[in-house]
Structures are given as structure tokens and as C-alpha cells.
Design a protein around this motif. Sequence first.
Motif, mmCIF file in Angstrom:
data_model
loop_
_atom_site.group_PDB
_atom_site.id
_atom_site.type_symbol
_atom_site.label_atom_id
_atom_site.label_comp_id
_atom_site.label_asym_id
_atom_site.label_seq_id
_atom_site.Cartn_x
_atom_site.Cartn_y
_atom_site.Cartn_z
ATOM 1 N N UNK A 78 -24.354 -19.974 10.945
ATOM 2 C CA UNK A 78 -24.588 -20.050 12.327
ATOM 3 C C UNK A 78 -24.093 -18.653 12.695
ATOM 4 N N UNK A 79 -22.986 -17.933 12.122
ATOM 5 C CA UNK A 79 -22.802 -16.588 12.527
ATOM 6 C C UNK A 79 -24.094 -15.532 12.210
ATOM 7 N N UNK A 80 -24.517 -15.835 11.229
ATOM 8 C CA UNK A 80 -25.638 -15.123 10.960
ATOM 9 C C UNK A 80 -26.807 -15.137 11.936
ATOM 10 N N UNK A 81 -27.073 -16.374 12.237
ATOM 11 C CA UNK A 81 -28.355 -16.601 13.382
ATOM 12 C C UNK A 81 -27.611 -15.933 14.852
ATOM 13 N N UNK A 82 -26.477 -15.985 15.091
ATOM 14 C CA UNK A 82 -25.864 -15.602 16.227
ATOM 15 C C UNK A 82 -26.160 -13.944 16.210
ATOM 16 N N UNK A 83 -25.978 -13.299 15.041
ATOM 17 C CA UNK A 83 -25.941 -12.039 15.099
ATOM 18 C C UNK A 83 -27.528 -11.674 15.140
ATOM 19 N N UNK A 84 -28.227 -12.360 14.826
ATOM 20 C CA UNK A 84 -29.776 -12.327 14.675
ATOM 21 C C UNK A 84 -30.066 -12.427 16.314
ATOM 22 N N UNK A 85 -29.432 -13.216 17.030
ATOM 23 C CA UNK A 85 -29.784 -13.658 18.322
ATOM 24 C C UNK A 85 -29.097 -12.469 19.329
ATOM 25 N N UNK A 86 -28.298 -11.697 18.632
ATOM 26 C CA UNK A 86 -27.633 -10.652 19.669
ATOM 27 C C UNK A 86 -26.496 -11.396 20.352
ATOM 28 N N UNK A 87 -25.597 -12.574 20.144
ATOM 29 C CA UNK A 87 -24.726 -12.823 20.504
ATOM 30 C C UNK A 87 -23.356 -12.390 19.967
ATOM 31 N N UNK A 88 -23.378 -11.811 18.716
ATOM 32 C CA UNK A 88 -22.529 -11.429 18.047
ATOM 33 C C UNK A 88 -22.876 -10.211 17.138
ATOM 34 N N UNK A 89 -22.015 -9.186 17.319
ATOM 35 C CA UNK A 89 -22.231 -8.033 16.635
ATOM 36 C C UNK A 89 -21.116 -6.842 16.755
ATOM 37 N N UNK A 90 -21.482 -5.836 16.710
ATOM 38 C CA UNK A 90 -20.318 -4.731 16.855
ATOM 39 C C UNK A 90 -19.843 -4.472 18.286
ATOM 40 N N UNK A 91 -21.013 -4.877 19.227
ATOM 41 C CA UNK A 91 -20.390 -4.985 20.665
ATOM 42 C C UNK A 91 -19.541 -6.208 20.907
ATOM 43 N N UNK A 92 -19.682 -7.256 20.065
ATOM 44 C CA UNK A 92 -18.988 -8.332 20.357
ATOM 45 C C UNK A 92 -18.463 -9.010 18.977
ATOM 46 N N UNK A 93 -17.538 -8.369 18.550
ATOM 47 C CA UNK A 93 -17.175 -8.607 17.108
ATOM 48 C C UNK A 93 -16.138 -9.577 16.785
ATOM 49 N N UNK A 94 -15.914 -10.551 17.754
ATOM 50 C CA UNK A 94 -14.801 -11.123 17.833
ATOM 51 C C UNK A 94 -14.897 -12.477 16.823
ATOM 52 N N UNK A 95 -15.963 -12.958 17.007
ATOM 53 C CA UNK A 95 -16.223 -14.298 16.366
ATOM 54 C C UNK A 95 -16.044 -14.450 14.661
ATOM 55 N N UNK A 96 -16.465 -13.360 13.949
ATOM 56 C CA UNK A 96 -16.501 -13.208 12.654
ATOM 57 C C UNK A 96 -15.042 -13.463 12.122
#
Lengths: 319, 838
Positions: free
Chosen positions: B789-807
Motif C-alpha cells: 500500500x505504501x508503494x501505491x501511495x508513493x505512486x499516487x503522491x500521498x507519500x514521499x520525501x515531502x510527506x515521509x511520515x508513513x514509511x
Amino acid sequence: MLTSVLATGCGGPQSALDPAGPGAGIIAWLWWGMFAFFTLVLILVTGLWLYAMKRRAPEPDEQQATRLTNRWIIGGGIILPLLSITVLLAAGIPAGQYILTLPDDKRDPLRIDAHAHRWWWGFYYPESDITTGNRLVIPVDTPIDVYGHTNNVIHAFWVPRLGGKIDVVPGRVNKIRLRASKTGTLRGQCAEFCGTGHAHMVFEVEVLSQQAFKHWQERQQLPVKIQPQHTQAAEAFQTYCGDCHRVRGVSDGANGPDLSDIAGRRLSHMQSRQKKPLSIAQWLEKPHPRFATEPSPILAEINPQTLERIATWLETLEP
Amino acid sequence: MSSDDPQAAQDFHHQFDKVWGNPRGLLALTIVNHTTIGLRFMVTGGVFFLIGGLLAMLIRTQLALPGHDLLTPEIYNQVFTMHGTIMMFLFAVPVMEGFAIYLIPKMIGARDLVFPRLSAFGYWCYLLGGIILTSSLVMEIAPASGWFMYTPLSSAVYSPGPGSDFWLLGVTFVEISAVSAGVELVVSIMRTRTRDMGLQHMPLFVWYILAMALMIVFGFPPLILGSILLELERAAGMPFFDVAGGGDPILWQHLFWLFGHPEVYILFLPAAGIISTILPVFCRRPIAGYRWVVLAIITTGFISFGLWVHHMFTVGIPHLAQAFFSAASMMVAIPTAIQVFAWLATLWNGRPTYEPPMLWALGFLFIFVAGGLTGVMLALVPFDWQVHDTHFVVAHFHFVLVGGVIFPLMAGIYYWLPHFSGRMPHRSLARWGFWLTFIGFNATFIIMHVTGLLGMPRRIYTYDADLGWDLPNLISSVGSFIMAAGVAACLLDIVLHFRFGKSAERNPWGADTLEWTTSLPPSAYNFATLPPCPTRHPLWDNPDLQSTIEHGHHDLATIDHGRRETWGSDPITGKVREIIHLPGNSWLPFLGAVATAGLCISLLSKQYEFAVAAALLSLTFLLRWSWENGAHPKAAPNAEVVEGDPPLHSRTHDGPGLWGMNVTLLANGSLFMSLLFGWFYLWTVAPQWQFPEQSPLSANLFALAGIPLSLALLWFKTIIKHLKSETTKRLTQQLWGISLLGTIHLASLIGLYVLAPLNAQKSAHDAVITVMLLYQMLHSGLAVILTALQALRVHKGYVGEMAPYEPMVVERWWVYTTGVFWLIFIAAIIMPPIWNIN
């Protein structure tokens, strides 16, 4: 209210406050000691609170308040409980040690195996090969080791006037040492909830003089006396009931209580509403609903006349 | 926005209400706000209290006379079992949680709890679980083995009906709610206090709740595990507690009381917290010995986990252990006495007034001290041998629980009533209620000590007339009806006051804590602006606080971004660290709980296909819930904040979610430790435990299955390192890679399990191994799903360097899963051949 009850006495056939042996005696003393001391503590603490609520002293300054607080907390919150605990343990641990072993009696204890069934007690005396149902007979002034066995649920063996209780747990054999210091009849009861018949899992404890106990043991080796008019009843009993019940010299069943001394046994579950016990005939005619499951199928096969004869005969089986 | 004009405050309120307000009608099912949820917990708990009370009336009626046959023993056993179960699990714990959920954010200057959807989910689990459990009573198939469900009486052999299943599944369901509230309260207290509220400034009530919540986190899992094992034994024949299969019924008692004893303090601590809050207010001075009390709270929390064996002094525990647990049990008197004397010193130094809450506090003191003293008596082993399982014990724990929980609770209800309703209680009806309850209670239970000493065991549905028990039982029964009249008077008073009470002015009792700065009743957001609180007595220090809060003089005054916001602060100092943006109302908690209830019902009716479907459905709702986080459009797609304010928590590295995960893993770890305890206990103590000739699991293959798991963890850790230093590349692909490694591990684990010659119905050894493997598979499986799900969310742009919290949060799960795997390897595979005593 409390005093009115105390006035009526701490007696009763199952009262822990009316000890009939050294174990229960020590525990009763522990109770009265703790009761007196803790009542004082309760009155003291509540009194202090009420006084503190009423009192209208000038408000203390910060320093006074802190000093006072520390004094109350260290005195009442730490020293008071620590002292009480020390005294309690100093009395309680040796008391427990004494109760476990009753070391002042050097004789070998008498072993009795208590088998907890649902919902009755069977007692077996391995030295004399005696079995009794719901009835424990012991000699006075003799250490007794009761070993608890069960192959069903957890029960607890408890004769409050002799001492504490011990759980009877499947897969284990727990032991409790008891000693009675006076003769008489006591009452014991299962103390660990064991299902619908739990309230009825009562047994009688008869403390005999050592002489009388010997006689009792000897009598238990003999077959029961069957008066001539009951021979037929005894035969019928053997046919219909003997697979489960034992009557000395008549049958050897071991699934239900030994009935060799049934007439002398006070069966509390027979008298739930009536003050006086039901006769055995009444009982067999309308078994207590709680216990109906086991005897009823057989009872249906016996013709009423025979049943009544059996009942009349059983009434004669005095211990 | 800092004008002092009342119209400005009104406008301000309207803007906030648009974002925070509660919907009406059917949409009320979507509310997640802590004020509403807290009240729901309290009202529902009140209803269960009345049901439990009615059952108590039945018990007392039955026992009023010897040989009374109002109830058959079958029904009587259900009645007393359900009385205990309802009072402990459906009344006391949830009502205390309700109080905490309602009050904690208001006391620490936050606008809501940190995981609002979790509060709502917890409430629905509680309500539905409570209904399922209570429905069994209506159908006359309620559990009947006593509220501590000792096995083998509660086993499939001796309780063949569905009664025990109702208990095991219903209570476990309700406990999900308790644990989720526990996690949420710990994290809220540690991470969402308002600016500058250091630990040393927290109101004492917050300390008490922090301790209670932590105790729930550690104390409830042993019972959850025990219930799962017993249900597995009943439904699938795995002999954990069956001697013949190598189990031991005493293991149940250990697991139950490992929970059961802390439970008593879980109930008492918040109650004592209420007393510690109320006394200083009515004495007009701070609590005496704040630090002493905090120390006492912490000590109580620790000691309470070391006492459980005192419930088992008669089961044949070694005597040295009995002496140890006896002394430990008495030690708990010290922190309790410290609190009693701190309260005394507060009264002594102050000028107390007799308001209704104070009456209940006084009643509490007398009853609770008496109950505590009989508790010390019971800790004395020889005395316990005599009165254990008699009415003496029944009297003792009613003194502690009614005195130590219900009386303070009533004090608290009267104290915070103006807060709930905006109205004041009626004094004389309140007094009637108190005195009837107090007199009735003492008449019922003082005499019951004597009943027990006269030899009356507990849980018997009738007794003979000639034992000296008639009079004391009759007195108890009459007393209980007086007490019922008192409860009715209080209830009447509380109900009437909503209609007729005169409206309360603000801060009617002149209290010192922040919850009294809200409007009465409070708005959904509590505070229009969040004030700093570098003091224990904000309202005594600054009586104008209410008005400055309303007029927007403090923090987080903007609302045009449409986010629900509160402060995230340092756990120790209370310095502000981030803005926590909270989710709004949602159907997902309700739907998730309904699906879980479906799981519970299908297990009860043994419809296992439905159970699988309901479990998957419930998982789907929960995952959807986790999906709407971070930079998701429904959460905080836009990270803009007012200049000078700290960042949103989803843009940081260690927001409250990380705390939430850590505390959840503590609870989970407590469950796993209980399982390991069970393993070692059965191994060393169970009478007929046996190791198989050869372990059903090959050490080499098992270790092999751990390699991809450990590699996945290491890989995840490097991702975290790169995220923190903002040097990540191909995050999506890497996360997929980790998922793949996890899948390989899971597949080999499943293969190992399927091929292993396990006979879980024959031997407790194989049964425990089976549970360990299933536990591991569940964790590995969730790790894979969460990472995918994290991979999908990174893909969608919900998670990433700007929002690094969930991983960072998911990484904790991998650490735990890997740790558990190797612990199982050591405990179940490496150790037996080395220490095998067979």
C-alpha cells in the motif's frame, strides 16, 4: 446491626469463627487480631478526614503547608502501612508454616483421598480400604492428610471449622493437613464453583474419639446387616443399583456414592424447601431435578413396589 | 482576529463550527469527536450498569431466604456470571474510558484526541460487543461459569452450549475497544498537550489516566490471548488447558489474573484521579504533595502487575511463591496510603465546603479504606485459605469496587455535570441519593463479611436454613434494595437536571484546570484558540483565560484551510513541535465495527465461511481508513501553514502515528509475551506435557524462511535513512521489492506450516506451535500488505520525501515482525532440544 449478629454468635456448623481444630483456631485468632487493629485504623482515618473537613484553622503559609503535608504522607502513607505489614507478616508467615505442617504432633498423619465428583464427595481410606460417600469420619487429635483428586472440573475441599481450603484440580493432587481437637459433627462444602450442583456439594465430617474411630473402622470391614424382611430388597438393589452404588457386602459399584450408611447421612440437597429431610422413598419418587439425569433411566425400569422396598431397606442402613 | 467584541467571538465560533460541528440524523453515526464519543461511552456504560444492577437484585432476592427457589441454578449461574461480566467489562472500564475520552483533551488544551476515528471505532466495538454479550442473557444461553471463566468448567465438555463462546468472543470484541482507547489516550497525553504544558504541569487526573491507559496496554492482552486460546480449544479442540493433551487448566488462571489484577487498578486509578481533582477545588488550594501522588500512581502501576497470584493461593502454588506474592500484595497498601494521606493533608490545609461531589468523596473514603484494609487481610495467606471463595471475598471486592469506583464516579458525575449539560444538579435530591446509596451499600456488604466467616461459599444458588446464614443474608438483601432506591434517586436527579437544573455559570465550582475554560456545554472543538499552559493551575493563575481563548488571542487561530488542527508537542517539555491535522467525520469506523461484529456473530454461530468474509470486509474498511491519511485529498493535500507555525505532522519524521504504532506494538508485544509465557509454563509445569521425538519444524528450513524477512527489514531501514536525508531514488520500486521479499518469506512460512506434521488437536505442544506460526503469518502478511500500500501511495503522491511520515510507521511493524520471528525460532526450535527434560 453488626453487634446484633455478633450477639447471636459466631457459631454454626460451618463457621470459621467456631474452630474445632488448631488450624482453624490460629486463623480465627489472626482474624480477630486484624479485625481489632484495622477497625482502629479505619476509625482513625475517617475521624481525621471528618475533623479536617470541620476544622476552621487559619490557612497555613506555604512552608507550614509543605511541612504538614510531608508529615502526614510520611507518617500515615509510609510508616503506618510499613509497620502494619511487618507485624502482619511476622505473625502470618509462621502461622502459615505451622498450619501447613502442624509440627507439634509427631505422629504419622492418617491419609484420606478425597475424590471430587459432580456433585458429591467420595472419601477413601487407603490404609483400611474403606470408602464413604459425602461423609468424612476422622479420629480426634490425629493429623489427617487429605489428598484431593478429580477427573472433571476444579473443586475445593473445605471444612471451615478445621482449617483452610485446598483446590482439587484435574491433573494434580493437592494436599491439606488438618487436625480436629474435639469430637462432634462438622460440615464441609465445595468452595470452588463447579457448575449447577455446586450448592449441594456438601459433606458431613464426623470427628470420633480415637477409640470410636477404631470401632468405626472395624465396622466398615463388615457387610451391612440385612434383616430378613429386607433380603429381597437387597437383591433388587444389587440388580438395579449395584453397578453404580456400593453397599458393603451387597454391591461394589463405584460411579455413585457409597450407600452403606445412607440412613445416617444428612443429605442437604433433599431438603431445599421443607425443613425436614425427604424420606428416601420420596426422593426416589421425585428425584431432585438437579440430580435427575443419572438415576432416572434406571428408576423407570423398577416397578414401584420394588422401589419402595429398596427405599425402606436403605432407611435401615445406619452407620 | 483578536478583537474583544462579543460579535467577533460569535463569528469566530461559526467558522470553527463549520469545520468541527457534528452532523445530525443518520450522519450522527459518522461522528468522531471526542466529546460526543466520550458521552456515548458514559451513557452506554450507564445503561449496562442498570442491567448489571437488575441482575444483582435478582441475586439478592434469591439469597434473601434459605431454600428460596425463585431462580433455578442454571439461571442463577447465568445471572451471577453476567452480573460480574457486565459490571467489569461493559460498565466500569468503558465508563472510566468515557470520562477520560471526554476530559483528557480538554484538560491538556487539545481540540480532540489524536486518533479520533479510533475513538469512534472503539465505541462501536464496545456497543456492538456489549449487545451481543447481553443478548445471550435474553435467550437464556448466557455464559454460566463465573466471570473468570475457569476452565475446565468453561470448556466444551462441561459447558457445551454457546454460553462460553458468547463470553470469550464478546469480551474480546469489547477489549479491542479498551485497548484502542488505551493506545489513543497514551499518545494523546504524551504528544498533544498544549504549548508549554510540561509533564510537571499536567493535572493529576491526566497522570492517573496516563497510568491507567498504559496498564490497559499491557494488562488486557494476556486476557485477549487467553480468550483466543480457550476459544480455539472449544471450537477446534486444541488442548491448551486440557491435562490429557499436555495442557493445564491453571494456565488459564495465570493468564486471567495477569489481566485481572491490573484491571482492579485500571478501575481504581481514574477513580482516585477524580478524587484528586475534586478535593483541591473544594478546598480552594492545590493538592498536597503533587510529586508524592505522581510517585504513588507510578508505583501502583508497577506493583499491580506483580500481584496476580494472590487470587490463586489455594490452587497449590509453592509456599515460597505464596509468601512473595503475599508481601507484594501488601506493599500496594503503601502508594494507596500515600494518596489517602495526601488527600487528608489537602483537606487539613484548606477550607473545604460540602457540595454534592464532596459527599460522595467522603463516602468513597470510608468504604474504600475499609475495603483496602480487608484486602490487606486477604493478602495474608493463611487467612485467605479460610475465606477465599466465600462471601467475605464478595464483600471485600464490592467494598473496593463500589467504594473505589462507583462512589468517586458519582462524585465525578456531579462535579462535571454542569460541563456535560450546562446546568447544576439539585442539592436535596442529590443528598437523598447519596445517603440511601451509602446506607444501603453498608447494610448489604458489611454484614456479608460475617456471612463469609460463617462459612458461606460464593456462587451457591441456595443454602440450608440451620447454618446461621439466614439473618445476615436477609439483611444484605434488604440493604441492597435500599441501595437500589439510592441509585434510582441519583438517576432521577441527573435526568431531571437536564430539564430543570438552573443553568450553570462558567466555571461554577471555581476550578483550576483547562476543561472549565470551554463553553458549557462545550463546542466540538473545545477551544477556539489554544492557550499556553506553563502551570498546574491555569484558571487560578489567569481567570480571564476563557475570554482570551474565545477572542482568538492564542494559537492556531486560523480555520480557513478547513483542517481540524491541534498542537503536537514534546512529550516531556510540552514545547510545540508540529501541527497535528485530525481526520473529520467518517463512516469507516462504524462500518469497520459492524464488519467486526459480523465476524463475531459468524464465529458464534460457527459459520466459518461467513467469518472469513467478515474478517476480509473488516480489514478492507480498516485499510481504506488508513488510505485517507497523509497527503490524501481527504487529509491534508496542501501543507501550507501560517508563517512561524511548525509543519503539519504528516510532513515530519516522528508524528503521533509513530507513537501510536509503538504503543500498539507494546500491547501486541504483551500478547506475544503471554504466548511465550504459556509455552514455557506448559513446558515446565503442565503435568502431562510432552515434546515429540522430533520437532515438527526443521530448524534449518525455518531459519531459511527468516532470511528474506531479515533482508526486507534491512532494506526498509536503508529507505528510511534515505528518506530522512532526502536522498531517495525509486521509492516505489524499492517498496515493491520489499513486498516481494516479504511475500517470498510468507510463502515459505506457509509451506513449512502445511508440510509440518503438526497435530494440534492431540498435543498442547503442537497446538502452541500452531498458534505461534499463525501469529507470525498474520504479522508477515500485514507487513507485506502495508508495504505494498505504501508503494501505491508513493505512486499516487500521498507519500514521499515531502510527506515521509508513513514509511517510518510501517518500518516499526517490520522490526516487530522480524523480532517475533527470531524469538519464535529461539523459544520453540532452538531451546527444546537443549533443555529437553523428557
